[in-house]
Design an enzyme around this catalytic site. Structure first.
Site, short mmCIF file in Angstrom:
data_model
loop_
_atom_site.label_atom_id
_atom_site.label_comp_id
_atom_site.label_asym_id
_atom_site.label_seq_id
_atom_site.Cartn_x
_atom_site.Cartn_y
_atom_site.Cartn_z
N ARG A 158 0.86 -1.18 0.00
CA ARG A 158 0.00 0.00 0.00
C ARG A 158 0.90 1.23 0.00
O ARG A 158 2.02 1.19 0.53
CB ARG A 158 -0.89 0.03 1.24
CG ARG A 158 -2.05 -0.97 1.20
CD ARG A 158 -3.12 -0.57 0.18
NE ARG A 158 -4.24 -1.49 0.14
CZ ARG A 158 -4.43 -2.41 -0.80
NH1 ARG A 158 -3.55 -2.56 -1.77
NH2 ARG A 158 -5.50 -3.19 -0.78
N HIS A 211 -1.89 1.34 -9.69
CA HIS A 211 -2.53 0.32 -8.82
C HIS A 211 -3.19 -0.78 -9.65
O HIS A 211 -4.41 -0.98 -9.58
CB HIS A 211 -3.54 0.99 -7.88
CG HIS A 211 -3.83 0.14 -6.67
ND1 HIS A 211 -4.12 0.65 -5.44
CD2 HIS A 211 -3.87 -1.22 -6.52
CE1 HIS A 211 -4.33 -0.34 -4.58
NE2 HIS A 211 -4.18 -1.48 -5.21
#
Ligand SMILES: NC(=O)c1ccc[n+]([C@@H]2O[C@H](COP(=O)([O-])OP(=O)(O)OC[C@H]3O[C@@H](n4cnc5c(N)ncnc54)[C@H](OP(=O)(O)O)[C@@H]3O)[C@@H](O)[C@H]2O)c1
Length: 316
Positions: free
Chosen positions: A232, A280
């Site tokens: 993340r 992402h």
């Protein structure tokens, strides 16, 4: 519970790659007597057994959902979920399919080989018709550490060691993976990072792992190490990374996740020559989770134990 009908409410913030019509049709085939609702057409909140979300929920979203048993998060990490809003006793389920992990493992392998096998250099050479072999780093001299040794990290470690790379993992608990060095716990992180050519972050975002890739941990890495972050964005201190790259402490970084997504156009990461950015996409499709959600529906209907629950205390 044991009731005839089962009501599932889906909240869909990413219609580009999650098609609610497809999910609804596929789940209805697998789950008899399923009532599928799509937010904001919520209907009576007191009917809802399961909520499925892919990003977050607005404040007060769970009010009146007296029957709710489970919230399914259509991703691997649940850090987007506001846990304070969740009614007590409701389980949070994460997707844990082989396909999802496979995509991320492929991404890690791709980015690592892209670097080691000089893919960008050959693309540049080809433009000028240059025939010039560039020696790749030797396999047995290319050390890799994977932070996180779960579905994704463990698989990546097994793959790299099978390919002959000296491989290590760092996790909370010790791991026994053939030919992979295992480090566990915060006190071993320095040793786990030392001397590695590639550092790959596959950690979940928790209190303990937030900001784990920072100026200090960069200083523990081998000079010239290459970082791949698919965990993340909040694992990484982005400004400290730019500094470590400028100082030559790190030779480059491939980042799929960012503290703010989409990454601001003003971010210095976009133009840094050492940084490769992807939006992402290490894992992309989540349809492989339809089967897992169908199983969950049956677990909720029969009142049996729910699988793939997130340990909310641990954070993953
Ligand atoms: N970029 C993308 O598209 C994408 C896609 C999917 C997932 N992800 C990220 O990848 C993460 C991992 O997914 P996964 O399916 O592999 O999860 P997982 O199976 O739950 O594995 C998590 C691993 O992290 C380790 N870990 C957790 N907290 C730690 C700590 N404080 N110190 C050291 N190790 C720690 C765990 O250690 P133990 O084994 O000892 O418990 C475990 O090995 C997700 O949470 C998500 O953030 C990103």
């Amino acid at each position: 519970v044991n009731k005839e009908n089962l009501t599932l409410l889906m909240v869909n913030d990413y219609p580009d790659y999650i098609d609610p019509a497809e999910w609804s049709a596929a789940l209805r085939i697998r789950v008899p007597r399923l009532e599928f609702r799509l937010w904001p057409e919520r209907g009576d909140p007191a009917d809802i057994d399961i909520v499925m979300i892919d990003k977050g929920t607005p404040p007060g979203f769970f009010e009146g959902m007296t029957r709710l048993r489970a919230v399914v998060y259509l991703g691997a990490g649940i850090d987007g979920l506001l846990l304070e809003d969740l009614p007590p006793g409701v389980g949070v389920v994460r997707l844990a399919t082989r396909e999802l992990a496979s995509e991320v493992v492929q991404y890690i392998l791709l980015r690592m080989l892209y670097r080691q096998r000089h893919v960008a250099d050959y693309a540049t050479q080809q433009i000028s018709r240059i025939w010039r072999p560039i020696a790749p780093a030797k396999i047995n001299e290319t050390d890799i550490v994977i932070l996180g040794a779960g579905r994704i990290g463990g698989w990546a470690a097994r793959l790299f060691t099978e390919l002959g790379y000296p491989t290590a993992v760092w996790s909370r608990h010790p791991k026994e993976i053939a030919n992979v060095a295992s480090f566990s716990g915060p006190s071993t992180l320095k040793e786990a990072l030392a001397g590695r050519d590639f550092v790959v972050c596959t950690l979940p975002l928790t209190r303990e792992t937030r900001n784990i890739l920072n100026a200090e941990t960069f200083s523990w890495m081998k000079r010239g190490a290459y970082l791949i972050n698919v965990g993340r964005g909040a694992h990484l201190d982005e400004l400290a990374l730019v500094k470590a790259l400028d100082d030559g402490q790190l030779s480059g970084a491939c980042l799929d996740v960012f503290s703010t997504e989409p990454l601001a156009s003003s971010s210095p990461l976009w133009t840094h020559p050492g940084v490769t950015i992807t939006p992402h996409v290490a894992s992309y499709w989540v349809d492989s989770g339809i089967g897992q959600v169908a199983e969950l529906c049956e677990q909720v209907r029969s009142g049996s134990a729910i699988t793939n629950l997130v340990d909310l205390e641990r954070g993953y």
